[in-house]
Motif scaffolding. Structure first.
Motif, mmCIF file in Angstrom:
data_model
loop_
_atom_site.group_PDB
_atom_site.id
_atom_site.type_symbol
_atom_site.label_atom_id
_atom_site.label_comp_id
_atom_site.label_asym_id
_atom_site.label_seq_id
_atom_site.Cartn_x
_atom_site.Cartn_y
_atom_site.Cartn_z
ATOM 1 N N ILE A 260 0.876 -1.094 -0.068
ATOM 2 C CA ILE A 260 0.055 0.251 -0.068
ATOM 3 C C ILE A 260 0.828 1.115 -0.034
ATOM 4 C CG2 ILE A 260 -1.836 -1.158 1.131
ATOM 5 C CD1 ILE A 260 -1.076 0.177 3.512
ATOM 6 N N GLY A 261 2.089 1.183 0.532
ATOM 7 C CA GLY A 261 2.940 2.410 0.519
ATOM 8 C C GLY A 261 3.771 2.628 -0.757
ATOM 9 N N GLN A 262 3.733 1.924 -1.860
ATOM 10 C CA GLN A 262 4.568 1.906 -2.875
ATOM 11 C C GLN A 262 3.651 2.362 -4.198
ATOM 12 O OE1 GLN A 262 7.130 -2.251 -2.013
ATOM 13 N NE2 GLN A 262 5.631 -2.198 -3.666
ATOM 14 N N PRO A 263 4.326 3.217 -4.856
ATOM 15 C CA PRO A 263 3.733 3.443 -6.150
ATOM 16 C C PRO A 263 3.372 2.436 -7.325
ATOM 17 C CG PRO A 263 5.985 4.363 -6.270
ATOM 18 C CD PRO A 263 5.745 3.537 -4.810
ATOM 19 N N GLY A 264 2.559 2.712 -8.117
ATOM 20 C CA GLY A 264 2.363 1.542 -9.352
ATOM 21 C C GLY A 264 1.565 0.444 -9.020
ATOM 22 N N LEU A 265 1.270 -0.357 -9.863
ATOM 23 C CA LEU A 265 0.252 -1.313 -9.740
ATOM 24 C C LEU A 265 0.811 -2.557 -8.720
ATOM 25 C CD1 LEU A 265 -0.971 -1.637 -13.198
ATOM 26 C CD2 LEU A 265 -2.178 -0.771 -11.423
ATOM 27 N N LYS A 266 0.062 -3.094 -7.895
ATOM 28 C CA LYS A 266 0.471 -4.375 -7.413
ATOM 29 C C LYS A 266 -0.747 -5.429 -7.476
ATOM 30 C CE LYS A 266 3.509 -1.792 -5.603
ATOM 31 N NZ LYS A 266 3.973 -1.130 -6.883
ATOM 32 N N TYR A 267 -0.160 -6.572 -7.449
ATOM 33 C CA TYR A 267 -1.162 -7.606 -7.776
ATOM 34 C C TYR A 267 -1.167 -8.919 -6.714
ATOM 35 C CZ TYR A 267 -0.674 -5.704 -12.316
ATOM 36 O OH TYR A 267 -0.903 -4.781 -13.338
#
Length: 87
Positions: free
Chosen positions: A69-76
């Protein structure tokens, strides 16, 4: 799985994050099913199956999401199930 499996999962996810400095994807693919008649299943087997098939993926998702949740960009987060138990 040990009694400390939640801590072991949390520690594992933390190590992965510390090593790579990010966490972009989680794939839950583990599962078990023992062929037994419903009336022959024991509470130990039921608890083991629930821990591996439900609790472990849930705890992996929860711990991984904390870093995602604290990172930029898409997560899966990908959960792969099976229809092996459906009859």
């Amino acid at each position: 799985m040990s009694e400390n499996f939640e801590k072991e999962i949390a520690d594992f996810v933390k190590k992965v994050y510390q090593k790579h400095k990010r966490l972009d994807i989680l794939v839950n693919v583990a599962g078990i099913w023992e062929m037994k008649r419903f009336v022959d299943e024991t509470s130990e087997l039921r608890e083991r199956m629930m821990r591996i098939n439900f609790e472990a993926p849930y705890v992996f998702c929860q711990n991984s999401f904390r870093y995602m949740i604290g990172q930029p960009g898409l997560k899966y987060i990908i959960n792969i199930g099976s229809t092996a138990g459906i009859r």
